[in-house]
Design a protein around this motif. Structure first.
Motif, short mmCIF file in Angstrom:
data_model
loop_
_atom_site.label_atom_id
_atom_site.label_comp_id
_atom_site.label_asym_id
_atom_site.label_seq_id
_atom_site.Cartn_x
_atom_site.Cartn_y
_atom_site.Cartn_z
N ARG A 102 -5.69 121.23 -44.84
CA ARG A 102 -5.23 119.89 -44.32
C ARG A 102 -6.51 118.99 -44.26
O ARG A 102 -7.25 119.47 -43.27
CB ARG A 102 -4.52 119.94 -43.19
CG ARG A 102 -3.89 118.35 -42.72
CD ARG A 102 -3.18 117.65 -43.85
NE ARG A 102 -2.04 118.14 -44.31
CZ ARG A 102 -0.78 118.36 -44.11
NH1 ARG A 102 -0.59 117.63 -42.81
NH2 ARG A 102 0.06 118.95 -44.71
N LEU A 103 -6.94 118.11 -44.89
CA LEU A 103 -8.16 117.48 -44.85
C LEU A 103 -7.97 116.22 -44.09
O LEU A 103 -7.94 114.97 -44.49
CB LEU A 103 -8.53 116.78 -46.29
CG LEU A 103 -8.98 118.16 -47.27
CD1 LEU A 103 -9.42 117.83 -48.50
CD2 LEU A 103 -9.88 119.32 -46.43
N ALA A 104 -8.03 116.41 -42.79
CA ALA A 104 -7.84 115.16 -41.76
C ALA A 104 -8.84 115.54 -40.47
O ALA A 104 -9.04 116.69 -40.29
CB ALA A 104 -6.42 115.23 -41.08
N LYS A 108 -6.50 112.15 -36.40
CA LYS A 108 -5.04 112.41 -37.14
C LYS A 108 -4.39 113.57 -37.17
O LYS A 108 -3.38 113.45 -37.54
CB LYS A 108 -5.31 111.72 -38.46
CG LYS A 108 -6.01 110.42 -38.51
CD LYS A 108 -4.96 109.13 -38.30
CE LYS A 108 -5.62 107.97 -38.68
NZ LYS A 108 -4.79 106.73 -38.06
N LEU A 109 -4.97 114.73 -36.91
CA LEU A 109 -4.41 115.95 -37.27
C LEU A 109 -3.43 116.45 -36.15
O LEU A 109 -4.15 116.24 -34.90
CB LEU A 109 -5.47 116.97 -37.43
CG LEU A 109 -5.06 118.35 -37.70
CD1 LEU A 109 -4.36 118.38 -39.10
CD2 LEU A 109 -6.19 119.41 -37.85
N LYS A 110 -2.45 116.83 -36.13
CA LYS A 110 -1.72 117.45 -35.12
C LYS A 110 -2.24 118.71 -34.59
O LYS A 110 -2.65 119.66 -35.41
CB LYS A 110 -0.16 117.62 -35.78
CG LYS A 110 0.59 116.13 -35.89
CD LYS A 110 2.21 116.53 -36.17
CE LYS A 110 2.89 115.22 -36.41
NZ LYS A 110 4.36 115.64 -36.89
N VAL A 111 -2.26 119.00 -33.36
CA VAL A 111 -2.71 120.27 -32.66
C VAL A 111 -1.75 121.24 -33.52
O VAL A 111 -2.16 122.37 -33.82
CB VAL A 111 -2.44 120.21 -31.36
CG1 VAL A 111 -2.83 121.65 -30.59
CG2 VAL A 111 -3.48 119.15 -30.81
N SER A 112 -0.58 121.26 -33.77
CA SER A 112 0.08 122.34 -34.25
C SER A 112 -0.23 122.58 -35.98
O SER A 112 -0.43 123.86 -36.20
CB SER A 112 1.82 121.95 -34.43
OG SER A 112 1.98 120.93 -35.17
N GLY A 162 -13.33 118.08 -39.89
CA GLY A 162 -13.63 119.10 -39.09
C GLY A 162 -12.99 120.17 -38.59
O GLY A 162 -13.24 121.44 -38.69
N PRO A 163 -11.83 119.99 -38.11
CA PRO A 163 -10.83 121.04 -37.89
C PRO A 163 -10.64 122.22 -38.90
O PRO A 163 -10.72 123.25 -38.70
CB PRO A 163 -9.42 120.49 -37.55
CG PRO A 163 -9.75 119.01 -37.10
CD PRO A 163 -11.09 118.55 -37.96
N TYR A 164 -10.33 121.62 -40.19
CA TYR A 164 -10.31 122.46 -41.26
C TYR A 164 -11.74 123.28 -41.64
O TYR A 164 -11.59 124.51 -41.97
CB TYR A 164 -9.84 121.83 -42.72
CG TYR A 164 -9.90 122.77 -44.04
CD1 TYR A 164 -9.10 123.67 -44.12
CD2 TYR A 164 -10.74 122.49 -44.89
CE1 TYR A 164 -8.84 124.31 -45.09
CE2 TYR A 164 -11.05 123.39 -46.05
CZ TYR A 164 -10.16 124.19 -46.29
OH TYR A 164 -10.05 124.89 -47.58
N THR A 165 -12.75 122.43 -41.69
CA THR A 165 -13.87 123.00 -41.96
C THR A 165 -14.38 124.46 -40.71
O THR A 165 -14.80 125.36 -41.18
CB THR A 165 -15.12 122.34 -41.86
OG1 THR A 165 -14.78 121.21 -42.62
CG2 THR A 165 -16.49 122.70 -41.78
N SER A 166 -13.81 123.94 -39.57
CA SER A 166 -14.25 124.98 -38.77
C SER A 166 -13.36 126.23 -38.75
O SER A 166 -14.22 127.44 -38.61
CB SER A 166 -13.73 124.56 -37.20
OG SER A 166 -12.38 124.32 -37.08
#
Length: 275
Positions: A102-104, A108-112, A162-166
């Motif tokens: 999910r590239l957000a 914008k990204l939901k924690v779930s 960043g979330p996806y990258t991590s």
């Protein structure tokens, strides 16, 4: 060199895309292939189930065992790996191919959704590798190969997703650690990433559609690179973050046009994390 004949390869996310391509490439070398994925019934938008891939594996010359697996469920992971080892008499390679994207950015990204990315990407590498470890120790030539990128800390790869990258970098970092931790057991641990985008359902539905796919390569290039890695001696290649094209060039491949998703002169797009 073919060392996969009668060897057992356990592949997560193997019902389509890169996982399916790796399953078929292993099958062509006579491997026992465990097709482990959630897709046991047809999806309205996505082709392939564990059962259709099992049929393809057998037609390609391999033995097949389709198993329903949700890589977020650690108990089910252990059950399926032990079931596969019992069926084929062991496990020689684990391919951590299942992935979520999910590239957000954080705003914008939901924690779930981040929880899902973490569970399917980073956590699954640890859980599947841990469950497979007792069998890989017995193999004498065990391999763990995860589909994750080399570590590139340029902020541009974190700025928008960043979330996806991590979670993808965590797969790589866990793999670097396992390579050293499992070296004494004669188990090789590496990662593999494509030089260009690969035309898969993830690109089609999540990242840019058919237009973007036309600037990518077929999953076969990742499959051929994966098989090349699995065929190498465990003491000669471990702890590496590999790129598909580089692996095949080492094997003497110089013409990559056949891997294009669509023939033409459109420039191929580099994949994420590669400058």
């Amino acid at each position: 060199m073919n060392t996969l004949d009668k060897k057992t390869v356990f592949i997560t996310g193997a019902s389509r895309g890169i996982g399916r391509a790796i399953a078929l490439a292993c099958a062509r070398q006579g491997a026992n292939v465990v097709i482990a994925a959630k897709s046991d019934t047809p999806h309205p938008k996505l082709p392939g189930t564990i059962y259709t891939v099992a049929e393809e594996v057998r037609a390609a010359g391999g033995q097949a065992l389709p198993l329903v697996l949700d890589v977020r469920d650690e108990e089910q992971i252990k059950q399926r790996i032990d079931e596969a080892a019992g069926h084929f008499g062991g496990i020689d390679a684990l391919i951590n191919n299942a992935g979520a994207i999910r590239l957000a950015g954080v705003e914008k990204l939901k924690v779930s959704r981040f929880d899902l990315l973490h569970q399917v990407n980073a956590r699954a590498v640890m859980a599947c590798s841990q469950a497979a470890l007792p069998w890989l120790k017995k193999s004498g030539r065990g391999h763990i190969l995860s589909m994750s990128p080399p570590l590139n800390l340029d902020p541009k790869w974190f700025a928008h997703f960043g979330p996806y990258t991590s979670t993808k970098y965590a797969m790589t970092m866990i793999s670097i650690g396992m390579a050293e931790e499992f070296r004494r057991y004669g188990i090789a641990v590496n990662t593999l990433w494509p030089k260009t985008i690969i035309a898969t359902a993830a690109i089609q539905h999540e990242a840019g559609g058919e237009q973007l796919m036309a600037q990518g390569r077929k999953p076969d290039i990742m499959a051929d690179a994966a098989v090349s890695i699995l065929n190498r001696p465990v003491d000669q290649l471990t702890g590496q973050n590999l790129i598909d094209e580089d692996v095949l060039r080492q094997d003497g491949v110089t013409d990559f046009e056949g891997y294009r998703y669509k023939a033409g002169d459109k420039p191929l797009l580099p994949d994420l994390y590669l400058d």
